[in-house]
Design an enzyme around this catalytic site. Structure first.
Site, PDB file in Angstrom:
ATOM      1  N   GLU A 117      63.192 -17.278  -5.938  1.00  0.00           N
ATOM      2  CA  GLU A 117      64.424 -16.507  -6.099  1.00  0.00           C
ATOM      3  C   GLU A 117      64.446 -15.951  -7.531  1.00  0.00           C
ATOM      4  OE1 GLU A 117      66.988 -15.175  -4.574  1.00  0.00           O
ATOM      5  OE2 GLU A 117      67.886 -14.711  -6.516  1.00  0.00           O
ATOM      6  N   CYS A 138      66.502 -21.845   2.354  1.00  0.00           N
ATOM      7  CA  CYS A 138      66.881 -21.077   3.551  1.00  0.00           C
ATOM      8  C   CYS A 138      66.030 -21.571   4.732  1.00  0.00           C
ATOM      9  CB  CYS A 138      66.652 -19.583   3.321  1.00  0.00           C
ATOM     10  SG  CYS A 138      67.502 -18.968   1.855  1.00  0.00           S
ATOM     11  N   GLU A 159      51.612 -16.900  -4.183  1.00  0.00           N
ATOM     12  CA  GLU A 159      50.922 -15.852  -3.452  1.00  0.00           C
ATOM     13  C   GLU A 159      51.467 -14.480  -3.828  1.00  0.00           C
ATOM     14  OE1 GLU A 159      49.260 -17.744   0.572  1.00  0.00           O
ATOM     15  OE2 GLU A 159      51.433 -17.619   0.556  1.00  0.00           O
ATOM     16  N   SER A 173      69.895 -10.347   0.412  1.00  0.00           N
ATOM     17  CA  SER A 173      69.629 -10.972   1.709  1.00  0.00           C
ATOM     18  C   SER A 173      70.961 -11.431   2.296  1.00  0.00           C
ATOM     19  CB  SER A 173      68.699 -12.181   1.521  1.00  0.00           C
ATOM     20  OG  SER A 173      67.478 -11.750   0.989  1.00  0.00           O
ATOM     21  N   LEU A 174      71.406 -10.759   3.354  1.00  0.00           N
ATOM     22  CA  LEU A 174      72.724 -11.080   3.917  1.00  0.00           C
ATOM     23  C   LEU A 174      72.580 -11.952   5.168  1.00  0.00           C
ATOM     24  CD1 LEU A 174      75.716 -10.647   3.487  1.00  0.00           C
ATOM     25  CD2 LEU A 174      75.579  -8.482   4.704  1.00  0.00           C
ATOM     26  N   CYS A 221      56.989 -10.925   5.133  1.00  0.00           N
ATOM     27  CA  CYS A 221      58.181 -11.477   4.486  1.00  0.00           C
ATOM     28  C   CYS A 221      58.442 -12.908   4.921  1.00  0.00           C
ATOM     29  CB  CYS A 221      59.407 -10.666   4.892  1.00  0.00           C
ATOM     30  SG  CYS A 221      59.684  -9.258   3.883  1.00  0.00           S
ATOM     31  N   CYS A 270      62.715 -19.664   6.127  1.00  0.00           N
ATOM     32  CA  CYS A 270      61.705 -19.180   5.165  1.00  0.00           C
ATOM     33  C   CYS A 270      60.668 -20.244   4.857  1.00  0.00           C
ATOM     34  CB  CYS A 270      62.433 -18.748   3.892  1.00  0.00           C
ATOM     35  SG  CYS A 270      61.330 -18.346   2.536  1.00  0.00           S
ATOM     36  N   CYS A 281      53.894  -7.110  -3.657  1.00  0.00           N
ATOM     37  CA  CYS A 281      55.010  -8.034  -3.448  1.00  0.00           C
ATOM     38  C   CYS A 281      54.684  -9.272  -4.276  1.00  0.00           C
ATOM     39  CB  CYS A 281      55.121  -8.353  -1.957  1.00  0.00           C
ATOM     40  SG  CYS A 281      56.401  -9.563  -1.588  1.00  0.00           S
ATOM     41  N   CYS A 341      60.698 -22.673  -3.970  1.00  0.00           N
ATOM     42  CA  CYS A 341      62.050 -22.138  -4.139  1.00  0.00           C
ATOM     43  C   CYS A 341      63.042 -23.252  -3.847  1.00  0.00           C
ATOM     44  CB  CYS A 341      62.278 -20.970  -3.170  1.00  0.00           C
ATOM     45  SG  CYS A 341      63.901 -20.198  -3.357  1.00  0.00           S
TER      46      CYS A 341
HETATM   47  N1  SAH Z   1      64.419 -15.121  -2.699  1.00  0.00           N
HETATM   48  C1  SAH Z   1      64.636 -13.752  -2.500  1.00  0.00           C
HETATM   49  C2  SAH Z   1      63.380 -12.915  -2.422  1.00  0.00           C
HETATM   50  C3  SAH Z   1      62.216 -13.500  -1.658  1.00  0.00           C
HETATM   51  S1  SAH Z   1      62.366 -13.547   0.080  1.00  0.00           S
HETATM   52  C4  SAH Z   1      65.517 -13.555  -1.270  1.00  0.00           C
HETATM   53  O1  SAH Z   1      65.727 -14.488  -0.536  1.00  0.00           O
HETATM   54  O2  SAH Z   1      66.018 -12.451  -1.106  1.00  0.00           O
HETATM   55  C5  SAH Z   1      62.242 -11.830   0.549  1.00  0.00           C
HETATM   56  C6  SAH Z   1      62.952 -11.490   1.846  1.00  0.00           C
HETATM   57  O3  SAH Z   1      62.286 -12.113   2.956  1.00  0.00           O
HETATM   58  C7  SAH Z   1      64.384 -11.982   1.904  1.00  0.00           C
HETATM   59  O4  SAH Z   1      65.231 -10.998   2.462  1.00  0.00           O
HETATM   60  C8  SAH Z   1      64.299 -13.158   2.856  1.00  0.00           C
HETATM   61  O5  SAH Z   1      65.517 -13.471   3.464  1.00  0.00           O
HETATM   62  C9  SAH Z   1      63.261 -12.665   3.833  1.00  0.00           C
HETATM   63  N2  SAH Z   1      62.639 -13.713   4.637  1.00  0.00           N
HETATM   64  C10 SAH Z   1      62.504 -15.018   4.367  1.00  0.00           C
HETATM   65  N3  SAH Z   1      61.858 -15.655   5.368  1.00  0.00           N
HETATM   66  C11 SAH Z   1      61.596 -14.718   6.312  1.00  0.00           C
HETATM   67  C12 SAH Z   1      60.924 -14.743   7.563  1.00  0.00           C
HETATM   68  N4  SAH Z   1      60.373 -15.851   8.033  1.00  0.00           N
HETATM   69  N5  SAH Z   1      60.830 -13.583   8.256  1.00  0.00           N
HETATM   70  C13 SAH Z   1      61.336 -12.429   7.759  1.00  0.00           C
HETATM   71  N6  SAH Z   1      61.945 -12.344   6.571  1.00  0.00           N
HETATM   72  C14 SAH Z   1      62.089 -13.477   5.855  1.00  0.00           C
HETATM   73 FE1  SF4 Z   2      64.002 -18.854  -1.465  1.00  0.00          FE
HETATM   74 FE2  SF4 Z   2      64.325 -16.312  -0.676  1.00  0.00          FE
HETATM   75 FE3  SF4 Z   2      62.961 -18.069   0.845  1.00  0.00          FE
HETATM   76 FE4  SF4 Z   2      65.605 -18.319   0.596  1.00  0.00          FE
HETATM   77  S1  SF4 Z   2      64.493 -16.607   1.545  1.00  0.00           S
HETATM   78  S2  SF4 Z   2      64.112 -19.992   0.460  1.00  0.00           S
HETATM   79  S3  SF4 Z   2      65.885 -17.687  -1.518  1.00  0.00           S
HETATM   80  S4  SF4 Z   2      62.385 -17.334  -1.177  1.00  0.00           S
END
Ligand code: SAH
Ligand code: SF4
Length: 399
Positions: A209, A143, A119, A263-264, A382, A146, A132, A139
C-alpha cells in the site's frame, strides 16, 4: 546501528546525519538509487569533487541506465573506483523472470538484502509500456481477495528500491531484440506493430500500500519524475490506494499532478469492511469526503477500482447503489474481474455479470471501463503478486 555508523565513515557528517534520519540507509552500504540529486551533490562535495560530477553520475544512472560505476566512462577512473568501493548501485537481486503473452508481459521476482521478495510487472503494448511496481514487501491491509495481503507486511521499500524496479523495466525495453516478421505475435497481420523502447507509464499497483509507506514512496515519485534524470511525466504516473484517507489528503497538496486510483470494491460499508478491514477505520462516507475534497483542490478526475467477485459485489442493485454514491463526482470506474488467488473461497464474475454491471453504471452516466488483464498465466495480474512462500528457496537467475 553499528553497520550504519561504519558506513557513514565515508560520508560528510552532515550527510551521514541526514541519511540516518531520513531512513535512506537501510543496507550496509550506501545505495546510490536512494539519493536525490542534491544528496548526491552533498556526497560528492564531501569527497572533494565538483558538483558537475554528481550531475554526470545522475545522468549515467537515470538516462543511460548504467548499473556499474566502472562503466561510467565520462568519470575519472579514481572516482569510478571510489564509487565501486564505497557505494552500490541497487539492492534488488533478480531471482526469477517469467514471461507471458509472447514476451509482452514480463514479471520479475526480486530478492531484497533482508531475504524478503517483491515482484514487478512490465506490460508492453504497441503504443506504450507500463511498469507495475511494488512499494512494500507484503502488505498489512489484509484485503481478503488479494494475494499480497495474505502474508502481512514484511518490509517497507526504500525510495531506491522502488525506483530500481522502474529502471529494470526501462532496461528490459531498451535491450529488446528487434523483432523479425516471423516473431510477430499477430502472425496473420503483415504489418509490423511498433514496440516502445522506453517506459511510458508507471503504476504503483504492485505489492503493498503506497500510502502506508508515503515518505519513501513520494521520494521515488520525485526521482522518477525528475526531468534531469528519468523524466517520466507526472500524468504518466498513477498511484492506487486501498483508501488511506490521510494519504489522499496529503497527495492533494503535492506539487506533482500524478493520477489517483482508489480501490472501492463495494457501495456498502458492511460488505466493504468484510472485504477490506481498513474500511472500519475509514468508512465509505469518510473516504468519499476526502475524495471530493481532493477533486475540488486539484480539479483532477479520480479513478475508482472495483474488483468484481461473483455473487458478492457484482449484483445489478449494487451497481445502481454505486452509481448513486458517485453521482456528480469527477470520476471514472475501472471494473476488474477478480483474478484467482489460490486458497480463497472467492469466484471471478463471469463475463455476462461484468457487462451487466457496467451497463447499469453507464446507463446512469458513470464513465466505466473493464480492465483488460495481462499475465494471468504467470500470476502477474492485479492482486496476484505474492512472491514465493516464506521458507521456500528462491531460484537465482543463472544459478
Ligand atoms: N494497495 C493498493 C495498490 C496495490 S493493489 C490498493 O489496494 O489499491 C492494486 C489493485 O489490485 C487494487 O485495486 C486492488 O484492490 C486490486 N486487486 C487486489 N487483488 C486482486 C485480485 N485478486 N484480482 C483483481 N484485482 C485485485
Ligand atoms: Fe494490500 Fe492493496 Fe492487496 Fe489490499 S489490495 S492487501 S491494500 S496490496
Amino acid at each position: 546501528m553499528w553497520g550504519r555508523l561504519r558506513l557513514c565513515a565515508s560520508l560528510t557528517p552532515a550527510y551521514a546525519r541526514y541519511a540516518i534520519m531520513s531512513g535512506v540507509m537501510t543496507t550496509d552500504i550506501l545505495n546510490l538509487y536512494d539519493l536525490a540529486l542534491p544528496d548526491l551533490e552533498a556526497l560528492l562535495n564531501g569527497w572533494g569533487e565538483p558538483a558537475y560530477r554528481a550531475r554526470q553520475i545522475y545522468r549515467q544512472l537515470y538516462i543511460h541506465l548504467v548499473a556499474d560505476p566502472l562503466a561510467m566512462t565520462d568519470l575519472p577512473l579514481a572516482l569510478r573506483e571510489r564509487l565501486a568501493a564505497e557505494t552500490r548501485i541497487g539492492t534488488l537481486q533478480l531471482a526469477r523472470l517469467q514471461t507471458a503473452d509472447q514476451g509482452l508481459t514480463r514479471k520479475a521476482l526480486f530478492q531484497l538484502p533482508s531475504g524478503a521478495v517483491v515482484e514487478t510487472v512490465l506490460m508492453i503494448y504497441p503504443d506504450r509500456a507500463t511498469a507495475c511496481v511494488s512499494t512494500q514487501a507484503g502488505c498489512a491491509m489484509g484485503c481478503v481477495f488479494c494475494a499480497t495481503g495474505g502474508r502481512g507486511l514484511l518490509q517497507n521499500l526504500t525510495p531506491g528500491q522502488i525506483v530500481e524496479q522502474a529502471l529494470w523495466a526501462a532496461r528490459e525495453l531498451k535491450n529488446q531484440e528487434p523483432r523479425t516478421r516471423n516473431q510477430e505475435p499477430t502472425s496473420s497481420s503483415k504489418v509490423l506493430s511498433p514496440r516502445p523502447s522506453s517506459l511510458t507509464n508507471l503504476v504503483f499497483m504492485g505489492m503493498g500500500e503506497p500510502f502506508a509507506n508515503y515518505d519513501r514512496w513520494w521520494q521515488s515519485v520525485e526521482r522518477l519524475h525528475d526531468p534531469r534524470g528519468f523524466n517520466l511525466g507526472a500524468r504518466s504516473l498513477t498511484v492506487s490506494t486501498v483508501g488511506l484517507v490521510p494519504g489522499i489528503r496529503r497527495l492533494a497538496g503535492e506539487a506533482l499532478p500524478i493520477n489517483l486510483a482508489i480501490s472501492l470494491h463495494s457501495p456498502d460499508d458492511v460488505l466493504r469492511s468484510e472485504m477490506m478491514p481498513i474500511n472500519r477505520r475509514y468508512p465509505i462516507a469518510v473516504l468519499l469526503d476526502a475524495t471530493r475534497d481532493y477533486i475540488a483542490q486539484t480539479r483532477r478526475r479520480v479513478s475508482f477500482e472495483y474488483v468484481l467477485l461473483q455473487g458478492k459485489n457484482d449484483r445489478p442493485e449494487q451497481a445502481i447503489a454505486l452509481a448513486e454514491l458517485l453521482q456528480g463526482m469527477l470520476c471514472h470506474i475501472n471494473l476488474i474481474p477478480w483474478n484467482p488467488v489460490p486458497g480463497t473461497p472467492l469466484g471471478r464474475s463471469d463475463r455476462a455479470r461484468v457487462l451487466r454491471f457496467q451497463h447499469e453504471l453507464v446507463d446512469r452516466g458513470i464513465a466505466c471501463t473493464v480492465r483488460a488483464e495481462r499475465g494471468m498465466s504467470i500470476a502477474a495480474a492485479c492482486g496476484q503478486l505474492a512472491g514465493v512462500p516464506v521458507g521456500e528457496p528462491i531460484p537465482l537467475v543463472g544459478a
